[in-house]
Motif scaffolding. Structure first.
Motif, PDB file in Angstrom:
ATOM      1  N   ASN A 161       0.774  -1.237   0.000  1.00  0.00           N
ATOM      2  CA  ASN A 161       0.000   0.000   0.000  1.00  0.00           C
ATOM      3  C   ASN A 161       0.813   1.299   0.000  1.00  0.00           C
ATOM      4  O   ASN A 161       0.235   2.371   0.177  1.00  0.00           O
ATOM      5  CB  ASN A 161      -0.940   0.011   1.207  1.00  0.00           C
ATOM      6  CG  ASN A 161      -2.358   0.242   0.752  1.00  0.00           C
ATOM      7  OD1 ASN A 161      -2.670  -0.005  -0.421  1.00  0.00           O
ATOM      8  ND2 ASN A 161      -3.188   0.734   1.635  1.00  0.00           N
ATOM      9  N   LYS A 167       3.708   1.081  -4.661  1.00  0.00           N
ATOM     10  CA  LYS A 167       4.642   0.417  -5.593  1.00  0.00           C
ATOM     11  C   LYS A 167       4.029   0.302  -6.980  1.00  0.00           C
ATOM     12  O   LYS A 167       4.650   0.635  -7.980  1.00  0.00           O
ATOM     13  CB  LYS A 167       5.005  -0.988  -5.080  1.00  0.00           C
ATOM     14  CG  LYS A 167       5.782  -0.990  -3.785  1.00  0.00           C
ATOM     15  CD  LYS A 167       6.209  -2.395  -3.406  1.00  0.00           C
ATOM     16  CE  LYS A 167       5.034  -3.304  -3.060  1.00  0.00           C
ATOM     17  NZ  LYS A 167       4.216  -2.815  -1.928  1.00  0.00           N
ATOM     18  N   SER A 222       1.503   1.942  -8.206  1.00  0.00           N
ATOM     19  CA  SER A 222       1.245   3.260  -8.808  1.00  0.00           C
ATOM     20  C   SER A 222       2.528   3.850  -9.390  1.00  0.00           C
ATOM     21  O   SER A 222       2.518   4.447 -10.463  1.00  0.00           O
ATOM     22  CB  SER A 222       0.682   4.222  -7.762  1.00  0.00           C
ATOM     23  OG  SER A 222      -0.360   3.604  -7.050  1.00  0.00           O
ATOM     24  N   ASP A 275       1.857  14.239  -1.610  1.00  0.00           N
ATOM     25  CA  ASP A 275       0.642  15.080  -1.609  1.00  0.00           C
ATOM     26  C   ASP A 275      -0.214  14.878  -0.360  1.00  0.00           C
ATOM     27  O   ASP A 275      -0.978  15.748   0.021  1.00  0.00           O
ATOM     28  CB  ASP A 275      -0.198  14.792  -2.866  1.00  0.00           C
ATOM     29  CG  ASP A 275      -0.555  13.308  -2.999  1.00  0.00           C
ATOM     30  OD1 ASP A 275       0.372  12.464  -2.934  1.00  0.00           O
ATOM     31  OD2 ASP A 275      -1.750  12.988  -3.134  1.00  0.00           O
ATOM     32  N   ALA A 328       2.774   9.674  -6.693  1.00  0.00           N
ATOM     33  CA  ALA A 328       2.324   8.912  -7.857  1.00  0.00           C
ATOM     34  C   ALA A 328       0.966   9.433  -8.297  1.00  0.00           C
ATOM     35  O   ALA A 328       0.590   9.328  -9.466  1.00  0.00           O
ATOM     36  CB  ALA A 328       2.250   7.428  -7.520  1.00  0.00           C
TER      37      ALA A 328
END
Ligand code: GDP
Length: 441
Positions: free
Chosen positions: A188, A191, A193, A299, A329
């Motif tokens: 999660n 990776k 993405s 982000d 990503a």
């Protein structure tokens, strides 16, 4: 018929493996004796495929190895479909063994390294020594404990079934210009993405290795004259919701690190860095891989990129050589820059310092900081050579190898880094006695 040949020094366990490979099979078809006294051959049948297995007993470590290896043995390799080169996992391969290995591997259509006598996990950790032989795949087995043999068998039999040289080539990862990258990290963190971001904007070629037990899928992209291959991306995308996810993540990580040159360690910067992150990072550093830390999900983070970098440096002190890149990503922020970083790290990882420059550097370092004496004896470093790349391995020849304190070794490593960046690259320094043979002599 598919031909497998076992190669290696005496006592590495060739006969034991030979016996194991033919042993449990009911269908031993024939036994033919080889040209040399101790070449053993058997033909077995697995899933309807006939396979000839040859044990070339005749390689002897006594005396000049190249004279001992008869032309017939090398020829044997040429005529085989698959060569299993076997070494003793309890001993680091000697230069002669390496040379023999290379000459055999050159002749072989497909070659795999089989490291025997790996009976416990401590020995497994030392396996990265064998990565320097430059051959993949590597199988670690223990004939006496019957460990790892099934995996090896499955792989051999899958090859035998495929038996088209073109298909082998994707398995024998011998393309020297290819940079093999493992994307690792706990579940999660992004990776998959990141992989998407890297492969979507570049033409990507997917090659599945069929017939193996784990069905890994590699994805390659061409980038600025380099070929970058992301290994076992199937494992990244196959996100399982079952329990034991962490264990699975670790197993996968170990497996693919063996295949790769460079690891991208993905962290989730919107979350605290935890034990699992640390364990996975530790594996990459233990294996001596090139390493890049990707702090993803910028982000979502309450911290700035700078702050995140600081936190990572603080938490992962042992990865001080790894560059950090903060990405998202989701917004694609800086993801494209990862590829340039991979090229840079690979350049360092494969760099060989010219011997004269290395010695000049060491001598200057010694002038600045004299070596402390050892039990009243004066310690001297006579000269240094880099005897291997990927990762760079440097030997320092001195009169008292035990007399050089690790803090001094660290000082020398730092000096080397000051002059030759070695971005994302671990440096291995080996102290040797003057009388010990150097591996590049
Ligand atoms: P993996 O298990 O490590 O392969 O993680 P995934 O790539 O599947 O990502 C896990 C989740 O995080 C998915 O829902 C992604 O859409 C999301 N994700 C991945 N990277 C980012 C990122 O940089 N920012 C944000 N906001 N979400 C992300």
């Amino acid at each position: 018929m598919f031909k497998i040949t076992l190669f290696g020094y005496p006592n590495v366990g060739k006969s034991s493996l030979f016996n194991r490979l033919i042993g449990q099979k009911d269908a031993i078809i024939s036994e033919t004796s080889g040209t040399t006294r101790d070449v053993k051959r058997q033909i077995i049948e697995v899933n309807g495929v006939k396979i000839q297995i040859t044990d070339t007993g005749g390689v002897d470590s006594a005396g000049e190895i190249f004279e001992q290896v008869s032309k017939a043995s090398i020829n044997e390799a040429r005529l085989s479909d698959l060569v299993l080169f076997m070494v003793d996992g309890k001993n680091y391969p000697s230069l002669e063994e390496k040379r023999l290995f290379l000459s055999v591997a050159k002749q072989a259509k497909v070659c795999a390294l089989v490291v025997n006598k790996i009976d416990n996990s401590k020995q497994k950790q030392e396996l990265h020594e064998f990565l320097t032989l430059g051959i993949r795949p590597i199988f670690n087995i223990s004939c006496s404990h019957n460990l790892g043999i099934e995996d090896l068998e499955d792989w051999c039999y899958a090859l035998a079934k495929a038996k088209k040289p073109d298909e082998f080539e994707s398995i024998n990862l011998e393309n020297e210009n290819e940079i093999k990258v493992a994307i690792i990290g706990k579940p999660n963190v992004g990776k998959s993405s990141i992989l998407n971001a890297l492969t979507k904007t570049n033409r990507s070629v997917v090659s599945a290795i069929s017939g193996t037990t784990i069905d890994p899928v590699d994805e390659s992209i061409d980038y600025k004259n380099a070929k970058i291959k992301f290994v076992d991306t199937a494992g990244i995308r196959r996100r399982s919701k079952v329990l034991g996810l962490e264990r699975l993540a670790l197993l996968r990580t170990k497996k693919i690190l063996k295949e790769a040159h460079i690891a991208l360690l993905i962290l989730d910067s919107s979350d605290e860095f935890g034990q699992l992150d640390e364990t996975i990072a530790g594996l990459a550093s233990d294996m001596g891989l090139g390493l890049i830390i990707v702090a993803n999900k910028l982000d979502l983070s309450e911290f700035s990129a700078n702050e995140i970098e600081k936190q990572i440096r603080h938490k992962f002190k042992f990865l001080e050589y790894a560059p950090i890149i903060t990405t998202s990503a989701a917004t694609k922020k800086r993801t494209a820059k990862i590829l340039d970083l991979i090229l840079k790290v690979q350049e360092s990882y494969a760099y060989r310092i010219p011997t004269a420059r290395l010695n000049e550097l060491i001598q200057n370092a010694l002038k600045r900081h004299a070596l402390p004496s050892y039990k009243t004896k004066k310690v001297k470093i006579f000269y240094a050579t880099q005897f291997d790349v990927m990762p760079p391995r440097i030997s320092l020849v001195c009169n008292y190898p035990n007399g050089v304190h690790f803090s001094f070794v660290r000082y020398l490593k730092n000096q080397i880094r000051e002059h030759f960046e070695f971005l994302g690259t671990p440096i291995v320094l080996v102290l040797k006695n003057k009388n010990e043979r150097l591996e590049d002599d």
